[in-house]
Write a protein that holds these residues in place. Structure first.
Motif, PDB file in Angstrom:
ATOM      1  N   SER A   1      75.448   5.879  89.246  1.00 52.74           N
ATOM      2  CA  SER A   1      74.421   5.085  89.945  1.00 52.74           C
ATOM      3  C   SER A   1      74.094   5.695  91.307  1.00 52.74           C
ATOM      4  CB  SER A   1      74.899   3.647  90.162  1.00 52.74           C
ATOM      5  OG  SER A   1      74.907   2.939  88.957  1.00 52.74           O
ATOM      6  N   ASN A   2      75.108   6.181  92.008  1.00 46.40           N
ATOM      7  CA  ASN A   2      74.859   6.690  93.354  1.00 46.40           C
ATOM      8  C   ASN A   2      74.132   8.031  93.324  1.00 46.40           C
ATOM      9  OD1 ASN A   2      75.307   6.388  96.291  1.00 46.40           O
ATOM     10  ND2 ASN A   2      76.511   8.256  96.016  1.00 46.40           N
ATOM     11  N   THR A   3      74.679   8.983  92.584  1.00 44.96           N
ATOM     12  CA  THR A   3      74.059  10.319  92.566  1.00 44.96           C
ATOM     13  C   THR A   3      72.624  10.232  92.052  1.00 44.96           C
ATOM     14  OG1 THR A   3      76.224  11.211  91.979  1.00 44.96           O
ATOM     15  CG2 THR A   3      74.341  12.672  91.678  1.00 44.96           C
ATOM     16  N   LEU A   4      72.436   9.484  90.968  1.00 43.82           N
ATOM     17  CA  LEU A   4      71.111   9.483  90.349  1.00 43.82           C
ATOM     18  C   LEU A   4      70.115   8.659  91.162  1.00 43.82           C
ATOM     19  CD1 LEU A   4      72.241   9.456  86.615  1.00 43.82           C
ATOM     20  CD2 LEU A   4      71.650  11.406  88.086  1.00 43.82           C
ATOM     21  N   SER A   5      70.598   7.640  91.885  1.00 45.79           N
ATOM     22  CA  SER A   5      69.682   6.893  92.762  1.00 45.79           C
ATOM     23  C   SER A   5      69.250   7.764  93.937  1.00 45.79           C
ATOM     24  CB  SER A   5      70.340   5.619  93.298  1.00 45.79           C
ATOM     25  OG  SER A   5      70.637   4.729  92.257  1.00 45.79           O
ATOM     26  N   TRP A   6      70.163   8.508  94.527  1.00 43.14           N
ATOM     27  CA  TRP A   6      69.779   9.416  95.617  1.00 43.14           C
ATOM     28  C   TRP A   6      68.775  10.442  95.096  1.00 43.14           C
ATOM     29  CZ3 TRP A   6      70.622  10.015 100.912  1.00 43.14           C
ATOM     30  CH2 TRP A   6      71.439   9.041 101.505  1.00 43.14           C
ATOM     31  N   ARG A   7      69.032  10.950  93.900  1.00 42.82           N
ATOM     32  CA  ARG A   7      68.100  11.937  93.329  1.00 42.82           C
ATOM     33  C   ARG A   7      66.742  11.296  93.025  1.00 42.82           C
ATOM     34  NH1 ARG A   7      69.830  16.735  91.444  1.00 42.82           N
ATOM     35  NH2 ARG A   7      68.408  16.666  89.664  1.00 42.82           N
ATOM     36  N   TRP A   8      66.776  10.024  92.649  1.00 43.47           N
ATOM     37  CA  TRP A   8      65.529   9.317  92.360  1.00 43.47           C
ATOM     38  C   TRP A   8      64.700   9.191  93.659  1.00 43.47           C
ATOM     39  CZ3 TRP A   8      63.660   4.601  94.144  1.00 43.47           C
ATOM     40  CH2 TRP A   8      62.553   4.079  93.458  1.00 43.47           C
ATOM     41  N   VAL A   9      65.367   8.786  94.747  1.00 41.32           N
ATOM     42  CA  VAL A   9      64.660   8.662  96.034  1.00 41.32           C
ATOM     43  C   VAL A   9      64.095  10.028  96.450  1.00 41.32           C
ATOM     44  CG1 VAL A   9      64.963   8.204  98.516  1.00 41.32           C
ATOM     45  CG2 VAL A   9      66.007   6.660  96.827  1.00 41.32           C
ATOM     46  N   ALA A  10      64.872  11.071  96.228  1.00 39.96           N
ATOM     47  CA  ALA A  10      64.475  12.424  96.670  1.00 39.96           C
ATOM     48  C   ALA A  10      63.357  13.020  95.810  1.00 39.96           C
ATOM     49  CB  ALA A  10      65.697  13.348  96.623  1.00 39.96           C
ATOM     50  N   GLY A  11      63.086  12.387  94.659  1.00 40.99           N
ATOM     51  CA  GLY A  11      62.061  12.945  93.761  1.00 40.99           C
ATOM     52  C   GLY A  11      62.630  13.966  92.799  1.00 40.99           C
ATOM     53  N   LEU A  12      63.954  13.926  92.612  1.00 39.16           N
ATOM     54  CA  LEU A  12      64.581  14.907  91.713  1.00 39.16           C
ATOM     55  C   LEU A  12      64.921  14.294  90.358  1.00 39.16           C
ATOM     56  CD1 LEU A  12      67.023  16.483  94.321  1.00 39.16           C
ATOM     57  CD2 LEU A  12      65.045  17.612  93.289  1.00 39.16           C
ATOM     58  N   HIS A  13      64.906  12.959  90.270  1.00 43.44           N
ATOM     59  CA  HIS A  13      65.259  12.341  88.979  1.00 43.44           C
ATOM     60  C   HIS A  13      64.002  12.181  88.127  1.00 43.44           C
ATOM     61  CE1 HIS A  13      67.726  10.234  86.092  1.00 43.44           C
ATOM     62  NE2 HIS A  13      66.808   9.283  86.022  1.00 43.44           N
ATOM     63  N   SER A  14      63.064  11.331  88.597  1.00 41.10           N
ATOM     64  CA  SER A  14      61.749  11.288  87.943  1.00 41.10           C
ATOM     65  C   SER A  14      60.968  12.383  88.644  1.00 41.10           C
ATOM     66  CB  SER A  14      61.054   9.964  88.182  1.00 41.10           C
ATOM     67  OG  SER A  14      61.864   8.917  87.760  1.00 41.10           O
ATOM     68  N   GLN A  15      60.929  13.546  88.037  1.00 40.97           N
ATOM     69  CA  GLN A  15      60.465  14.697  88.814  1.00 40.97           C
ATOM     70  C   GLN A  15      59.046  14.495  89.341  1.00 40.97           C
ATOM     71  OE1 GLN A  15      61.411  18.317  86.814  1.00 40.97           O
ATOM     72  NE2 GLN A  15      63.568  18.070  87.327  1.00 40.97           N
ATOM     73  N   GLY A  16      58.893  14.813  90.643  1.00 38.24           N
ATOM     74  CA  GLY A  16      57.588  14.681  91.268  1.00 38.24           C
ATOM     75  C   GLY A  16      57.364  13.303  91.874  1.00 38.24           C
ATOM     76  N   LYS A  17      58.250  12.321  91.588  1.00 34.57           N
ATOM     77  CA  LYS A  17      58.056  10.976  92.159  1.00 34.57           C
ATOM     78  C   LYS A  17      59.198  10.668  93.108  1.00 34.57           C
ATOM     79  CE  LYS A  17      56.377   8.669  88.214  1.00 34.57           C
ATOM     80  NZ  LYS A  17      56.815   7.631  87.301  1.00 34.57           N
ATOM     81  N   SER A  18      58.860  10.542  94.399  1.00 33.11           N
ATOM     82  CA  SER A  18      59.902  10.253  95.389  1.00 33.11           C
ATOM     83  C   SER A  18      59.665   8.842  95.939  1.00 33.11           C
ATOM     84  CB  SER A  18      59.837  11.271  96.515  1.00 33.11           C
ATOM     85  OG  SER A  18      58.531  11.258  97.048  1.00 33.11           O
TER      86      SER A  18
END
Ligand SMILES: Cc1cc2nc3c(=O)[nH]c(=O)nc-3n(C[C@H](O)[C@H](O)[C@H](O)COP(=O)(O)OP(=O)(O)OC[C@H]3O[C@@H](n4cnc5c(N)ncnc54)[C@H](O)[C@@H]3O)c2cc1C
Length: 392
Positions: free
Chosen positions: A177-194
């Motif tokens: 939850s932590n790593t992927l949420s940080w990546r989500w905020v950064a735009g790295l999880h849903s690529q292109g969406k920060s």
């Protein structure tokens, strides 16, 4: 912040269950309407604050969803959705464990990072969230999103260091939850969406408590190389039913009694590993929560329970020898620091002729195969998952 103490957190099965029961009346339309409000420490009444219990599996996702459905039916859809986010992240990371490995910070924190971690940025809301996180081990979901966004896009600090800071302080700190949420905020999880922290949004959802100025007006998604390829979900090797076993209890699942162990259990041990979350010191509150959750699991076990610490893997060999077993069984340990430690311990166990076998929950087997891409792919399957879990 004096009004929030360890006693407020669900660090035993009984407390977790009481907290769930107390929250359930609010988990329907009221939760859907108000869950975004962050009224500050001691006032997080619009959300369940069950995450430390869920993370340690003192209560399970299935249990929370069953109780919410029972009380509210479809009105609980939002709460159920949020609980599924947790299962989604766990399943997603399981199929891309390299993302966890790559999230470990490599460089020591520089002075600006240290200032941020001490709550000395001059951005009043951010500094207040640092104080809240360090004092209570918790932040509201909205505050976590704003915090991570300000860290990455306003302060321009390394997201890995921010994620590590959270892991060291959050009672619910979780590799997925932590790593992927940080990546989500950064735009790295849903690529292109920060995610950009917006001052009006902060003012609205903190009920006017904060209205920061000087935040980044843009949040261009970070970029990195291609994501590691997805691997098939690991299939735990079957337990050896004829062979007596030692039951190992970790903070990944503090309810081993939910599992139908097919082999005779000759003894049990708890294995503390919260210190493995980071190379930097982990907050005493986090360690105390883990200790309490493991002690509670030990109390529920019928028979004596040894207390082990994940340091030298030889502790497992010595314990197995003491209770006379060559099989250690444990509830499944997903991708994260404890899995890394067990992987490192494998050669020591091999040399001593000890097998380690893990048992995964039906819930994880049902949900994780759907966590192959974005959350919405899984969300479409929620009715089918609920049916298969006998919840519909
Ligand atoms: C940057 C960042 C870091 C985070 N790190 C963690 C973490 O280390 N551990 C963790 O459990 N959650 C993490 N979250 C997700 C979420 O913020 C917390 O789960 C939630 O705030 C916990 O509070 P609650 O129990 O009151 O939530 P509720 O709103 O009452 O939700 C019920 C349960 O659903 C799950 N849940 C709710 N929202 C999310 C979400 N967005 N993602 C995953 N699960 C969710 C949690 O298990 C939670 O207990 C993070 C979010 C962000 C933005």
């Amino acid at each position: 912040m004096d009004n929030v103490t360890m006693a407020d957190w669900p660090d035993t099965r009984q407390r977790a269950r009481d907290m769930l029961d107390a929250f359930i009346p609010h988990a329907g339309a009221e939760y859907a309407r108000n869950r975004g409000l962050d009224l500050g420490p001691g006032s997080h009444r619009h959300v369940s604050r069950l995450s430390p219990a869920l993370r340690h599996r003192l209560v399970t996702e299935r249990e929370c969803i069953a109780a919410a459905l029972d009380a509210h039916g479809q009105q609980a859809a939002k709460f159920i959705d949020e609980v599924f986010w947790r299962s989604y992240f766990k399943g997603w990371l399981e199929q891309r464990p390299q993302v966890w490995t790559d999230a470990r910070p490599t460089a020591l924190p520089d002075d600006r990072t240290l200032d941020a971690m001490r709550g000395r940025t001059g951005i009043d809301c951010f500094d207040a969230w640092v104080r809240e996180l360090v004092a209570t081990g918790y932040l509201h979901n909205h505050a976590r999103m704003w915090f991570a966004s300000i860290w990455i896009f306003t302060l321009r600090l390394d997201w890995r260091r921010g994620a590590d800071f959270f892991l060291r302080h959050l009672l619910d700190g979780d590799a997925a939850s932590n790593t992927l949420s940080w990546r989500w905020v950064a735009g790295l999880h849903s690529q292109g969406k920060s995610y950009r922290a917006d001052p009006d949004n902060i003012a609205r959802f903190t009920d006017g408590h904060f209205r920061p100025t000087g935040l980044a007006s843009e949040a261009p998604p970070l970029s990195e190389g291609p994501p590691p390829p997805r691997i098939p979900l690991p299939r735990p090797a079957p337990l050896l039913p004829e062979m007596p076993a030692g039951l190992l209890i970790t903070a990944e699942d503090c309810r081993p009694e939910d599992h139908a162990w097919p082999c005779p259990i000759s003894g049990a041990a708890t294995l503390a590993g919260s210190h493995l979350r980071s190379c930097e010191p982990v907050a005493p509150m986090v360690r105390a929560f883990e200790e309490a959750a493991l002690a509670d699991a030990a109390r529920r076990h019928d028979g004596p329970v040894r207390t082990l610490h994940a340091g030298d893997p030889q502790v497992l060999v010595d314990w197995a020898a003491d209770i006379g077993v060559r099989q250690i069984v444990t509830p499944y340990v997903p991708a994260g620091p404890m899995r890394d430690w067990l992987d490192d311990a494998a050669p020591t166990l091999d040399r001593a002729g000890i097998v380690l076998r893990q048992m995964r929950r039906d819930w994880d087997d049902l949900v994780w195969p759907h966590a192959t891409a974005g959350y919405f792919k899984l969300k479409k399957n929620i009715p089918r998952i609920l049916q298969a879990a006998d919840l519909a």
